[in-house]
Design a protein around this motif. Sequence first.
Motif, PDB file in Angstrom:
ATOM      1  N   ALA A 151       0.828  -1.208   0.000  1.00  0.00           N
ATOM      2  CA  ALA A 151       0.000   0.000   0.000  1.00  0.00           C
ATOM      3  C   ALA A 151       0.866   1.263   0.000  1.00  0.00           C
ATOM      4  O   ALA A 151       0.580   2.233  -0.715  1.00  0.00           O
ATOM      5  CB  ALA A 151      -0.937  -0.008   1.211  1.00  0.00           C
ATOM      6  N   VAL A 152       1.938   1.248   0.798  1.00  0.00           N
ATOM      7  CA  VAL A 152       2.841   2.404   0.841  1.00  0.00           C
ATOM      8  C   VAL A 152       3.499   2.621  -0.520  1.00  0.00           C
ATOM      9  O   VAL A 152       3.597   3.755  -1.012  1.00  0.00           O
ATOM     10  CB  VAL A 152       3.900   2.193   1.944  1.00  0.00           C
ATOM     11  N   THR A 153       3.958   1.528  -1.140  1.00  0.00           N
ATOM     12  CA  THR A 153       4.608   1.654  -2.451  1.00  0.00           C
ATOM     13  C   THR A 153       3.657   2.218  -3.502  1.00  0.00           C
ATOM     14  O   THR A 153       4.005   3.134  -4.256  1.00  0.00           O
ATOM     15  CB  THR A 153       5.126   0.279  -2.903  1.00  0.00           C
ATOM     16  N   VAL A 154       2.440   1.665  -3.549  1.00  0.00           N
ATOM     17  CA  VAL A 154       1.456   2.160  -4.522  1.00  0.00           C
ATOM     18  C   VAL A 154       1.133   3.627  -4.262  1.00  0.00           C
ATOM     19  O   VAL A 154       1.055   4.449  -5.193  1.00  0.00           O
ATOM     20  CB  VAL A 154       0.179   1.303  -4.464  1.00  0.00           C
ATOM     21  N   ALA A 155       0.963   3.981  -2.991  1.00  0.00           N
ATOM     22  CA  ALA A 155       0.636   5.366  -2.651  1.00  0.00           C
ATOM     23  C   ALA A 155       1.759   6.319  -3.067  1.00  0.00           C
ATOM     24  O   ALA A 155       1.505   7.403  -3.609  1.00  0.00           O
ATOM     25  CB  ALA A 155       0.362   5.490  -1.155  1.00  0.00           C
ATOM     26  N   LEU A 156       3.007   5.924  -2.836  1.00  0.00           N
ATOM     27  CA  LEU A 156       4.129   6.775  -3.203  1.00  0.00           C
ATOM     28  C   LEU A 156       4.263   6.911  -4.719  1.00  0.00           C
ATOM     29  O   LEU A 156       4.562   7.992  -5.234  1.00  0.00           O
ATOM     30  CB  LEU A 156       5.418   6.231  -2.600  1.00  0.00           C
ATOM     31  N   VAL A 157       4.057   5.805  -5.437  1.00  0.00           N
ATOM     32  CA  VAL A 157       4.145   5.877  -6.899  1.00  0.00           C
ATOM     33  C   VAL A 157       3.049   6.781  -7.458  1.00  0.00           C
ATOM     34  O   VAL A 157       3.303   7.648  -8.312  1.00  0.00           O
ATOM     35  CB  VAL A 157       4.048   4.462  -7.501  1.00  0.00           C
ATOM     36  N   VAL A 158       1.828   6.598  -6.968  1.00  0.00           N
ATOM     37  CA  VAL A 158       0.722   7.445  -7.432  1.00  0.00           C
ATOM     38  C   VAL A 158       0.984   8.900  -7.067  1.00  0.00           C
ATOM     39  O   VAL A 158       0.760   9.823  -7.883  1.00  0.00           O
ATOM     40  CB  VAL A 158      -0.606   6.955  -6.826  1.00  0.00           C
ATOM     41  N   ALA A 159       1.466   9.136  -5.833  1.00  0.00           N
ATOM     42  CA  ALA A 159       1.763  10.513  -5.416  1.00  0.00           C
ATOM     43  C   ALA A 159       2.857  11.121  -6.286  1.00  0.00           C
ATOM     44  O   ALA A 159       2.770  12.296  -6.693  1.00  0.00           O
ATOM     45  CB  ALA A 159       2.180  10.538  -3.947  1.00  0.00           C
ATOM     46  N   GLY A 160       3.905  10.328  -6.604  1.00  0.00           N
ATOM     47  CA  GLY A 160       4.976  10.844  -7.450  1.00  0.00           C
ATOM     48  C   GLY A 160       4.484  11.200  -8.846  1.00  0.00           C
ATOM     49  O   GLY A 160       4.838  12.255  -9.392  1.00  0.00           O
ATOM     50  N   LEU A 161       3.656  10.311  -9.422  1.00  0.00           N
ATOM     51  CA  LEU A 161       3.123  10.610 -10.754  1.00  0.00           C
ATOM     52  C   LEU A 161       2.220  11.836 -10.725  1.00  0.00           C
ATOM     53  O   LEU A 161       2.288  12.701 -11.621  1.00  0.00           O
ATOM     54  CB  LEU A 161       2.339   9.403 -11.276  1.00  0.00           C
ATOM     55  N   ALA A 162       1.357  11.922  -9.704  1.00  0.00           N
ATOM     56  CA  ALA A 162       0.453  13.073  -9.619  1.00  0.00           C
ATOM     57  C   ALA A 162       1.227  14.368  -9.449  1.00  0.00           C
ATOM     58  O   ALA A 162       0.937  15.391 -10.098  1.00  0.00           O
ATOM     59  CB  ALA A 162      -0.528  12.876  -8.457  1.00  0.00           C
ATOM     60  N   ILE A 163       2.230  14.354  -8.580  1.00  0.00           N
ATOM     61  CA  ILE A 163       3.030  15.560  -8.374  1.00  0.00           C
ATOM     62  C   ILE A 163       3.798  15.923  -9.641  1.00  0.00           C
ATOM     63  O   ILE A 163       3.933  17.112  -9.996  1.00  0.00           O
ATOM     64  CB  ILE A 163       3.991  15.355  -7.183  1.00  0.00           C
ATOM     65  N   GLY A 164       4.291  14.886 -10.368  1.00  0.00           N
ATOM     66  CA  GLY A 164       4.995  15.153 -11.616  1.00  0.00           C
ATOM     67  C   GLY A 164       4.098  15.829 -12.641  1.00  0.00           C
ATOM     68  O   GLY A 164       4.500  16.789 -13.321  1.00  0.00           O
ATOM     69  N   VAL A 165       2.855  15.353 -12.756  1.00  0.00           N
ATOM     70  CA  VAL A 165       1.917  15.971 -13.705  1.00  0.00           C
ATOM     71  C   VAL A 165       1.604  17.401 -13.289  1.00  0.00           C
ATOM     72  O   VAL A 165       1.577  18.326 -14.124  1.00  0.00           O
ATOM     73  CB  VAL A 165       0.633  15.120 -13.774  1.00  0.00           C
ATOM     74  N   ILE A 166       1.379  17.598 -12.014  1.00  0.00           N
ATOM     75  CA  ILE A 166       1.060  18.945 -11.524  1.00  0.00           C
ATOM     76  C   ILE A 166       2.222  19.899 -11.767  1.00  0.00           C
ATOM     77  O   ILE A 166       2.038  21.044 -12.230  1.00  0.00           O
ATOM     78  CB  ILE A 166       0.695  18.885 -10.031  1.00  0.00           C
ATOM     79  N   LEU A 167       3.445  19.446 -11.479  1.00  0.00           N
ATOM     80  CA  LEU A 167       4.612  20.298 -11.705  1.00  0.00           C
ATOM     81  C   LEU A 167       4.797  20.610 -13.188  1.00  0.00           C
ATOM     82  O   LEU A 167       5.155  21.743 -13.566  1.00  0.00           O
ATOM     83  CB  LEU A 167       5.863  19.615 -11.148  1.00  0.00           C
TER      84      LEU A 167
END
Length: 418
Positions: free
Chosen positions: A19-35
């Motif tokens: 769950a932590v890994t999936v959450a971090l990957v999703v958070a990284g992708l979302a932050i990358g798109v936002i940036l």
Amino acid sequence: MHLRFGSLRTRLVAAALAAVTVALVVAGLAIGVILTRFLRAQIDGRLDAQITALRAGLEAGTLTAHPERFDGPPFDRPGGWIWEVRRGDELVRSDSFDERRPPANLMLRELDLPGEPPARILVGAPQIALYGPLRDVLVSLAVALGGLGLVLAFGAVAQVRLGLAPLRRLRDHLAAVRTGRQARIPSRQPEEVRPLVTELNALLDENERNLDRARGHVANLAHALKTPLATLALALRDPARDPEGILAAQVDDMDRRVRHHLRRARAAALAGPGRARTPLLPRLTDLRSVLVRIHADKAPEITLAVPDGLALACEEQDCDEMLGNLLDNACRWCAGRVSVTAQRVGAQIEIRIEDDGPGLTPEAATAVMARGRRLDEAVPGDGFGLPITLELAELYGGALSLGRAASGGLRATLTLPG
């Protein structure tokens, strides 16, 4: 923390880490798109501002007269940001414009202006202006998310250990109940574990009631059979009643069969209460008080050298029967002194009972272990005490041996689990 396949701990930790890994990957992708969108909006805003300035210069006529005024940063660097204004045959460009740089490598914004002739304003920014800062930010973000992932992983492992701690304590309580250190599992437990503890305590109560009934039946049967068999065995010692010894052999065979089945029944009854635990010193103290009164004519001196805190893993009544038989036998045969010592030897408790009587030879010590066998008929008794003590000791995984004491009397060594 050891993880084993199929364990509840492994499942919880694996699920938490996934769950932590999936959450971090999703958070990284979302932050990358936002940036990416944020930086692109900043660049587009800068290009739109340049278009606005160029339009104003074009309408005011200053653009063609003084184009260098519109080459402010970041449009003043060759191969970087560029602008171009085309109206009819008239073309004005920034000094940074490089015709060899393909438009595909640029992010372009353009504006068409109506008029005679119509005009087109084109501005562009290199892709490195977007992906360079984005790459730097994403590297820092990846490091930060990696550190956060480690913290969350350790937190998940700690959470699993904390969540399973009540189960480990429950296991320790069960072990304490099994070994007799406590009678029941404490009811003060987390809400999720409390129903299980209630059921376990109810099961322990039911097993104890069943055990008491089984022990009572075995004891009743033993007492019902012991006296008739002992009476027959003593009666048939008279050669006139059994000259060929046939009946005595049958009685002895019957006694052995009865003892065999009683042993099995008693072992089954004892198999359940591995949790029984009897303090040794208080039982010896009580037995000494009773035996001193029983043998008041001899007034034996019974000394106890038993460390406080020693306990036997056996039922109290069985402890009293074994120690009572040995102490009573020592008081019968002693000249006036009986000593009791006890010590722990590994997982066993070794109890030595010595008297200053005549003692026994090795052959006689073996003989008195036979049920109903007495070496001196003048001394009261039925000859069942030592064999019963031996049987009880063996049922509990212990032993009984006879030897000679330092004073010359008998030394009985009883070993029982502690």
